[in-house]
Design a protein around this motif. Structure first.
Motif, short mmCIF file in Angstrom:
data_model
loop_
_atom_site.label_atom_id
_atom_site.label_comp_id
_atom_site.label_asym_id
_atom_site.label_seq_id
_atom_site.Cartn_x
_atom_site.Cartn_y
_atom_site.Cartn_z
N ILE A 100 0.84 -1.21 0.00
CA ILE A 100 0.00 0.00 0.00
C ILE A 100 0.87 1.25 0.00
O ILE A 100 0.62 2.20 -0.76
CB ILE A 100 -0.99 -0.02 1.18
N THR B 285 0.92 3.78 -3.24
CA THR B 285 0.42 5.15 -3.11
C THR B 285 1.54 6.18 -3.28
O THR B 285 1.31 7.23 -3.88
CB THR B 285 -0.30 5.36 -1.76
N PRO C 162 -6.49 -0.77 -8.86
CA PRO C 162 -7.31 -1.45 -7.85
C PRO C 162 -6.77 -2.84 -7.46
O PRO C 162 -7.02 -3.29 -6.34
CB PRO C 162 -8.68 -1.57 -8.51
N LEU D 244 -4.74 -1.93 -4.43
CA LEU D 244 -5.28 -1.08 -3.36
C LEU D 244 -6.71 -1.38 -2.93
O LEU D 244 -7.09 -1.03 -1.82
CB LEU D 244 -5.22 0.39 -3.80
N ASP D 245 -7.48 -1.97 -3.80
CA ASP D 245 -8.91 -2.18 -3.53
C ASP D 245 -9.13 -3.67 -3.28
O ASP D 245 -9.22 -4.47 -4.22
CB ASP D 245 -9.72 -1.68 -4.73
N PHE D 246 -9.21 -4.04 -2.01
CA PHE D 246 -9.31 -5.46 -1.66
C PHE D 246 -10.59 -6.09 -2.20
O PHE D 246 -10.60 -7.26 -2.55
CB PHE D 246 -9.21 -5.63 -0.15
N GLU D 247 -11.65 -5.33 -2.27
CA GLU D 247 -12.92 -5.86 -2.81
C GLU D 247 -12.78 -6.14 -4.30
O GLU D 247 -13.16 -7.21 -4.77
CB GLU D 247 -14.06 -4.86 -2.54
N ALA D 248 -12.23 -5.20 -5.04
CA ALA D 248 -12.02 -5.42 -6.48
C ALA D 248 -11.06 -6.58 -6.71
O ALA D 248 -11.29 -7.42 -7.58
CB ALA D 248 -11.49 -4.14 -7.13
N PRO E 143 -5.36 -9.17 -3.37
CA PRO E 143 -4.49 -8.12 -3.93
C PRO E 143 -3.15 -8.68 -4.42
O PRO E 143 -2.58 -9.58 -3.80
CB PRO E 143 -4.27 -7.17 -2.75
#
Length: 159
Positions: A36, A40, A47, A50-54, A63
């Motif tokens: 992360i 960043t 994603p 960074l986007d655990f859902e995606a 990820p």
């Protein structure tokens, strides 16, 4: 004065003939916070990092560790036993590949193989060395590799 304290930890040009393979002793377990922070800091909005859902809905199901940091860790793992105090400059990285994904919690190790070495034509105290770096995960699978061209110091003449 102790000569061992004055000598660089890396290898001189003369200590890197073609065919030399160095299996680097230092290993590194990569973490979620590494991923992360690096992602960043480098302004990468991907994603998959960074986007655990995606990422959960991707083909990987979680990820991915940022491949640019994987490359940086690969080169960094080599420094102590290869170029610490003997590198003049990195001249380039080519043929970078990532054959397998890296995930949070993977432990990386590296090896370097000298594939080319020549004395510098314009700098008599230096030489150009090309190494193939390879990173392996804890399962022994290659996860990253590259060719790295370095300008290295030659062993100083004894006075």
């Amino acid at each position: 004065m102790n000569e061992d304290l004055e000598r660089p930890q890396g290898r001189w040009f003369e200590e890197l003939p073609v065919g030399t393979v160095i299996r680097h002793r230092i290993r590194r377990t990569v973490t979620e916070s590494d991923n992360i922070l690096f992602t960043t800091l480098t302004m990468n909005p991907q994603p998959l990092h960074l986007d655990f859902e995606a990422a959960a809905h991707s083909e990987f199901g979680r990820p991915l560790f940022n491949s640019m940091m994987t490359l940086s860790v690969l080169v960094g793992l080599s420094v102590h036993e290869l170029s610490l105090g003997t590198l003049v400059a990195n001249l380039g990285l080519t043929d970078v590949t990532f054959p397998r994904p890296v995930f949070h919690g993977d432990t990386l190790r590296a090896e370097s193989e000298v594939v080319e070495a020549r004395e510098s034509r314009s700098r008599p105290t230096q030489g150009v060395v090309t190494v193939q770096h390879r990173a392996y995960n804890q399962h022994g699978e290659v996860v990253a590799q590259c060719l790295r061209m370095m300008l290295m110091q030659r062993r100083p003449a004894e006075s």
